[in-house]
Design an enzyme around this catalytic site. Structure first.
Site, mmCIF file in Angstrom:
data_model
loop_
_atom_site.group_PDB
_atom_site.id
_atom_site.type_symbol
_atom_site.label_atom_id
_atom_site.label_comp_id
_atom_site.label_asym_id
_atom_site.label_seq_id
_atom_site.Cartn_x
_atom_site.Cartn_y
_atom_site.Cartn_z
ATOM 1 N N ASP A 45 25.445 18.362 -1.692
ATOM 2 C CA ASP A 45 24.950 17.592 -0.540
ATOM 3 C C ASP A 45 24.814 16.112 -0.911
ATOM 4 O O ASP A 45 24.510 15.271 -0.057
ATOM 5 C CB ASP A 45 23.653 18.174 0.029
ATOM 6 C CG ASP A 45 22.493 18.130 -0.935
ATOM 7 O OD1 ASP A 45 22.688 17.727 -2.102
ATOM 8 O OD2 ASP A 45 21.369 18.499 -0.529
ATOM 9 N N SER A 46 25.095 15.799 -2.190
ATOM 10 C CA SER A 46 25.243 14.391 -2.578
ATOM 11 C C SER A 46 26.379 13.750 -1.790
ATOM 12 O O SER A 46 26.492 12.516 -1.779
ATOM 13 C CB SER A 46 25.503 14.272 -4.085
ATOM 14 O OG SER A 46 26.544 15.135 -4.481
ATOM 15 N N ASP A 84 26.819 23.622 -1.454
ATOM 16 C CA ASP A 84 25.404 23.237 -1.536
ATOM 17 C C ASP A 84 24.763 23.338 -0.156
ATOM 18 O O ASP A 84 25.163 22.618 0.773
ATOM 19 C CB ASP A 84 25.353 21.783 -2.036
ATOM 20 C CG ASP A 84 24.054 21.453 -2.728
ATOM 21 O OD1 ASP A 84 23.215 22.352 -2.891
ATOM 22 O OD2 ASP A 84 23.902 20.276 -3.123
ATOM 23 N N LYS A 113 24.399 27.039 -3.451
ATOM 24 C CA LYS A 113 23.266 26.551 -4.262
ATOM 25 C C LYS A 113 22.156 26.130 -3.318
ATOM 26 O O LYS A 113 22.432 25.609 -2.230
ATOM 27 C CB LYS A 113 23.711 25.360 -5.121
ATOM 28 C CG LYS A 113 22.572 24.661 -5.844
ATOM 29 C CD LYS A 113 23.058 23.631 -6.827
ATOM 30 C CE LYS A 113 23.247 22.251 -6.247
ATOM 31 N NZ LYS A 113 22.056 21.672 -5.596
ATOM 32 N N GLU A 115 17.840 24.558 -3.339
ATOM 33 C CA GLU A 115 16.818 23.880 -4.147
ATOM 34 C C GLU A 115 15.464 24.559 -4.012
ATOM 35 O O GLU A 115 15.039 24.917 -2.909
ATOM 36 C CB GLU A 115 16.691 22.414 -3.693
ATOM 37 C CG GLU A 115 17.964 21.620 -3.895
ATOM 38 C CD GLU A 115 17.809 20.148 -3.551
ATOM 39 O OE1 GLU A 115 16.661 19.695 -3.292
ATOM 40 O OE2 GLU A 115 18.828 19.453 -3.530
ATOM 41 N N GLU A 182 17.886 19.690 -13.035
ATOM 42 C CA GLU A 182 18.198 18.271 -12.854
ATOM 43 C C GLU A 182 17.048 17.411 -13.392
ATOM 44 O O GLU A 182 15.873 17.636 -13.053
ATOM 45 C CB GLU A 182 18.429 17.966 -11.359
ATOM 46 C CG GLU A 182 18.742 16.498 -11.106
ATOM 47 C CD GLU A 182 19.252 16.203 -9.706
ATOM 48 O OE1 GLU A 182 19.482 17.147 -8.917
ATOM 49 O OE2 GLU A 182 19.421 15.005 -9.399
HETATM 50 O O1 KIV Z 1 24.392 17.510 -4.337
HETATM 51 C C1 KIV Z 1 24.576 17.439 -5.556
HETATM 52 O O2 KIV Z 1 25.552 16.871 -6.052
HETATM 53 C C2 KIV Z 1 23.572 18.042 -6.396
HETATM 54 C C3 KIV Z 1 23.493 17.594 -7.807
HETATM 55 C C4 KIV Z 1 22.968 16.211 -7.915
HETATM 56 C C5 KIV Z 1 22.663 18.508 -8.608
HETATM 57 O O3 KIV Z 1 22.816 18.845 -5.941
#
Ligand code: KIV
Length: 281
Positions: A45-46, A84, A113, A115, A182
């Site tokens: 989600d980055s 994500d 993934k 959080e 992280e």
């Molecule tokens: O979204 C992402 O790239 C991440 C990483 C920073 C762990 O969750």
């Protein structure tokens, strides 16, 4: 070489081999990373920041993430693709989590993934029970930026570290096949790794883990923004290369050097007379 699976990843850990983990959000980057031998690709989600220019990860939607996920999954021949789950796509209910995770699987991802630790353990169980591979994410969890008070290193007191270790155990019990840490000091990350049997990967969490994740824009030099984490190593300056190529092209267009004769199509079977006639001469 076969596709990477959760069993492949467990095997790497067993043999003490480090997994190579990179973010990707588009077809070309995912293709090149896959060809280079990346074991895992994270459609993170980055993307909110790297691809959409948003100030943090909170503003990207599930629909937007699925566009990136489809492109990456299409490119990955060998790498294991992790989608994500974006903010509020899994927190509200087990059903929301299963539906959102299912959409990533339908988009071609091998896993998702999410959080958080104990507070999302029920969601992790629900997704695992639905047959979906889930990676946990602990330590600095950017979807909780407001609560964390910014991008801060985590696990620096005995109590905070114990909480992360407990969360890791809870996630493993809930069915997570791997955990990402992280922004932890290396020894703290190693302490957490010792508490679980699943692979533990890190980003900004030191070398003592089962694999390393980086954000592709950080290593390639294409991140546009002010955040410059200590743990980033640049392997290319594509920002300068893209800017220089665009500048050279602009100059050639303005001076009439592009297109040249070698870039122009021939007039084919038309004679000069026919050409003149079709131009009304
Ligand atoms: O979204 C992402 O790239 C991440 C990483 C920073 C762990 O969750």
């Amino acid at each position: 070489m076969g596709r990477v699976t959760v069993q492949t990843l467990a095997g790497l850990k067993r043999r003490g081999e480090r997994a190579v983990f990179l973010t990707a959000y588009d077809y070309p980057t995912a293709t090149f990373a896959d060809r280079a031998g990346a074991d895992l690709l994270l459609v993170g989600d980055s993307a909110a920041m790297t691809m959409l220019g948003l100030p943090n990860t909170l503003g990207v939607t599930l629909e937007e993430m699925l566009v990136f996920a489809r492109a990456v999954a299409r490119a990955a021949r060998r790498a294991f693709v992790v989608g994500d789950l974006p903010f509020l796509s899994y927190q509200p209910s087990d059903e929301a989590a299963i539906r959102s995770a299912g959409a990533f699987v339908a988009a071609g991802c091998d896993a998702v993934k999410c959080e958080g630790g104990a507070r999302i353990a029920r969601r992790v169980s629900a997704m695992s029970d639905a047959g979906i591979a889930v990676m946990g994410h602990l330590g600095l969890t950017p979807q909780s930026l407001g609560q964390l008070g910014g991008y801060r290193v985590q696990g620096r007191t005995p109590a905070a570290l114990q909480r992360i270790a407990d969360d890791a155990r809870v996630l493993e019990e809930a069915g997570a096949f791997a955990i990402l840490l992280e922004a932890l000091p290396p020894e703290a990350a190693a302490f957490v790794r010792e508490k679980v049997s699943v692979p533990v990967y890190g980003i900004g969490a030191g070398p003592l883990l089962d694999g390393q994740l980086v954000i592709s824009h950080d290593i390639l030099g294409t991140f546009v923004g002010d955040i410059a984490p200590r743990f980033v190593r640049r392997y290319a300056n594509l920002d300068a290369a893209i800017e220089a190529a665009s500048r050279a092209y602009a100059e050639d267009v303005r001076c009439g050097r592009f297109p040249g004769p070698e870039h122009c199509y021939g007039q084919g079977a038309m004679s000069n007379e026919q050409w003149a006639m079709s131009n009304g001469q």
